[in-house]
Motif scaffolding. Structure first.
Motif, PDB file in Angstrom:
ATOM      1  N   ARG A  16     -29.013  63.072  -2.264  1.00 26.36           N
ATOM      2  CA  ARG A  16     -29.666  62.661  -3.400  1.00 26.36           C
ATOM      3  C   ARG A  16     -29.601  61.390  -4.030  1.00 26.36           C
ATOM      4  N   ILE A  17     -28.389  60.694  -3.717  1.00 25.76           N
ATOM      5  CA  ILE A  17     -28.398  59.099  -4.033  1.00 25.76           C
ATOM      6  C   ILE A  17     -29.313  58.232  -3.350  1.00 25.76           C
ATOM      7  N   ALA A  18     -29.404  58.710  -2.058  1.00 28.15           N
ATOM      8  CA  ALA A  18     -30.088  57.857  -0.896  1.00 28.15           C
ATOM      9  C   ALA A  18     -31.679  58.078  -1.481  1.00 28.15           C
ATOM     10  N   ARG A  19     -31.911  59.301  -1.800  1.00 29.23           N
ATOM     11  CA  ARG A  19     -33.479  59.534  -2.123  1.00 29.23           C
ATOM     12  C   ARG A  19     -33.714  58.909  -3.283  1.00 29.23           C
ATOM     13  N   CYS A  20     -32.811  58.768  -4.422  1.00 30.61           N
ATOM     14  CA  CYS A  20     -32.862  58.136  -5.404  1.00 30.61           C
ATOM     15  C   CYS A  20     -33.177  56.627  -5.379  1.00 30.61           C
ATOM     16  N   ARG A  21     -32.182  56.105  -4.458  1.00 28.35           N
ATOM     17  CA  ARG A  21     -32.383  54.587  -4.071  1.00 28.35           C
ATOM     18  C   ARG A  21     -33.802  54.426  -3.555  1.00 28.35           C
ATOM     19  N   ASN A  22     -34.305  55.034  -2.574  1.00 27.54           N
ATOM     20  CA  ASN A  22     -35.595  54.972  -1.849  1.00 27.54           C
ATOM     21  C   ASN A  22     -36.760  55.110  -3.023  1.00 27.54           C
ATOM     22  N   ARG A  26     -39.325  52.186  -3.999  1.00 29.42           N
ATOM     23  CA  ARG A  26     -40.935  52.433  -4.125  1.00 29.42           C
ATOM     24  C   ARG A  26     -41.712  51.839  -5.512  1.00 29.42           C
ATOM     25  N   VAL A  27     -40.886  52.732  -6.615  1.00 26.96           N
ATOM     26  CA  VAL A  27     -41.373  52.307  -7.822  1.00 26.96           C
ATOM     27  C   VAL A  27     -41.368  50.945  -8.383  1.00 26.96           C
ATOM     28  N   HIS A  28     -40.317  50.275  -7.986  1.00 25.14           N
ATOM     29  CA  HIS A  28     -40.113  48.821  -8.382  1.00 25.14           C
ATOM     30  C   HIS A  28     -41.304  48.173  -7.657  1.00 25.14           C
ATOM     31  N   ARG A  29     -41.582  48.409  -6.508  1.00 22.90           N
ATOM     32  CA  ARG A  29     -42.700  47.515  -5.715  1.00 22.90           C
ATOM     33  C   ARG A  29     -43.868  47.704  -6.505  1.00 22.90           C
ATOM     34  N   GLN A  30     -44.289  48.947  -6.843  1.00 22.33           N
ATOM     35  CA  GLN A  30     -45.575  49.182  -7.681  1.00 22.33           C
ATOM     36  C   GLN A  30     -45.499  48.580  -9.179  1.00 22.33           C
ATOM     37  N   LEU A  31     -44.368  48.626  -9.783  1.00 28.58           N
ATOM     38  CA  LEU A  31     -44.396  47.897 -11.022  1.00 28.58           C
ATOM     39  C   LEU A  31     -44.475  46.421 -10.951  1.00 28.58           C
ATOM     40  N   SER A  32     -43.975  45.908  -9.869  1.00 31.98           N
ATOM     41  CA  SER A  32     -43.815  44.369  -9.776  1.00 31.98           C
ATOM     42  C   SER A  32     -45.444  44.126  -9.495  1.00 31.98           C
ATOM     43  N   GLN A  33     -46.209  44.666  -8.767  1.00 35.57           N
ATOM     44  CA  GLN A  33     -47.542  44.417  -8.705  1.00 35.57           C
ATOM     45  C   GLN A  33     -48.484  44.682 -10.316  1.00 35.57           C
ATOM     46  N   LEU A  34     -48.007  45.793 -10.854  1.00 33.76           N
ATOM     47  CA  LEU A  34     -48.538  45.884 -12.028  1.00 33.76           C
ATOM     48  C   LEU A  34     -48.090  44.734 -13.259  1.00 33.76           C
ATOM     49  N   ARG A  35     -46.738  44.421 -12.960  1.00 28.21           N
ATOM     50  CA  ARG A  35     -46.424  43.455 -14.034  1.00 28.21           C
ATOM     51  C   ARG A  35     -46.952  42.208 -13.640  1.00 28.21           C
ATOM     52  N   ALA A  36     -47.282  41.653 -12.497  1.00 33.68           N
ATOM     53  CA  ALA A  36     -48.034  40.360 -12.069  1.00 33.68           C
ATOM     54  C   ALA A  36     -49.336  40.630 -12.716  1.00 33.68           C
ATOM     55  N   LEU A  37     -50.146  41.908 -12.438  1.00 31.62           N
ATOM     56  CA  LEU A  37     -51.490  41.818 -13.012  1.00 31.62           C
ATOM     57  C   LEU A  37     -51.322  41.639 -14.528  1.00 31.62           C
ATOM     58  N   PHE A  38     -50.578  42.285 -15.192  1.00 27.98           N
ATOM     59  CA  PHE A  38     -50.571  42.198 -16.664  1.00 27.98           C
ATOM     60  C   PHE A  38     -50.140  40.690 -17.056  1.00 27.98           C
ATOM     61  N   HIS A  39     -49.399  40.036 -16.616  1.00 28.35           N
ATOM     62  CA  HIS A  39     -49.101  38.790 -17.077  1.00 28.35           C
ATOM     63  C   HIS A  39     -50.149  37.816 -16.750  1.00 28.35           C
ATOM     64  N   LYS A  62     -43.863  46.529 -22.188  1.00 29.43           N
ATOM     65  CA  LYS A  62     -43.268  47.994 -21.657  1.00 29.43           C
ATOM     66  C   LYS A  62     -43.104  48.073 -20.198  1.00 29.43           C
ATOM     67  N   ILE A  63     -44.182  47.343 -19.414  1.00 33.07           N
ATOM     68  CA  ILE A  63     -44.109  47.228 -17.927  1.00 33.07           C
ATOM     69  C   ILE A  63     -42.685  46.650 -17.644  1.00 33.07           C
ATOM     70  N   ASP A  64     -42.339  45.494 -18.260  1.00 31.84           N
ATOM     71  CA  ASP A  64     -41.204  44.801 -17.770  1.00 31.84           C
ATOM     72  C   ASP A  64     -40.018  45.574 -18.098  1.00 31.84           C
ATOM     73  N   ALA A  65     -39.802  46.208 -19.545  1.00 30.61           N
ATOM     74  CA  ALA A  65     -38.780  47.161 -19.836  1.00 30.61           C
ATOM     75  C   ALA A  65     -38.402  48.206 -18.717  1.00 30.61           C
ATOM     76  N   ASN A  68     -37.064  46.952 -15.570  1.00 31.19           N
ATOM     77  CA  ASN A  68     -35.744  46.633 -15.729  1.00 31.19           C
ATOM     78  C   ASN A  68     -34.903  47.968 -15.754  1.00 31.19           C
ATOM     79  N   SER A  69     -35.302  48.959 -16.285  1.00 31.88           N
ATOM     80  CA  SER A  69     -34.708  50.677 -16.359  1.00 31.88           C
ATOM     81  C   SER A  69     -34.521  50.926 -14.776  1.00 31.88           C
ATOM     82  N   VAL A  70     -35.777  50.879 -13.998  1.00 33.80           N
ATOM     83  CA  VAL A  70     -35.757  51.191 -12.522  1.00 33.80           C
ATOM     84  C   VAL A  70     -34.828  50.429 -11.918  1.00 33.80           C
ATOM     85  N   ALA A  71     -34.665  49.146 -11.998  1.00 36.45           N
ATOM     86  CA  ALA A  71     -33.645  48.225 -11.543  1.00 36.45           C
ATOM     87  C   ALA A  71     -32.296  48.602 -11.661  1.00 36.45           C
ATOM     88  N   GLY A  72     -32.015  49.173 -12.999  1.00 34.82           N
ATOM     89  CA  GLY A  72     -30.536  49.472 -13.388  1.00 34.82           C
ATOM     90  C   GLY A  72     -30.322  50.782 -12.636  1.00 34.82           C
TER      91      GLY A  72
END
Length: 79
Positions: A16-22, A26-39, A62-65, A68-72
């Motif tokens: 379960r932990i391994a799946r969560c990390r995975n 994936r979500v972080h990669r998608q959010l990084s692209q979205l963050r760059a777009l919005f900035h 909001k995307i940044d926040a 950051n939650s996903v990274a945490g």
């Protein structure tokens, strides 16, 4: 590397932990692209359409926040 972690995980909790990390990676990669777009959009809107600047800034924050939650979550799962 995450896939190898899955293979070496023993027990339900480790899987379960391994799946969560995975998922967080994936979500972080998608959010990084979205963050760059919005900035980028934030800078363009500020000069060309100043009336849209506050909502775009709010969305970018909001995307940044959320990212950051996903990274945490990822950091806690790694520990």
């Amino acid at each position: 590397a995450e896939e190898r972690l899955w293979e070496n995980a023993s027990g339900d909790e480790s899987m379960r932990i391994a799946r969560c990390r995975n998922r967080t990676v994936r979500v972080h990669r998608q959010l990084s692209q979205l963050r760059a777009l919005f900035h980028r959009l934030e800078h363009r809107v500020a000069t060309q359409l100043p009336g849209l600047s506050p909502p775009v800034q709010a969305l970018a924050q909001k995307i940044d926040a959320f990212d950051n939650s996903v990274a945490g979550i990822h950091d806690r799962a790694r520990l």
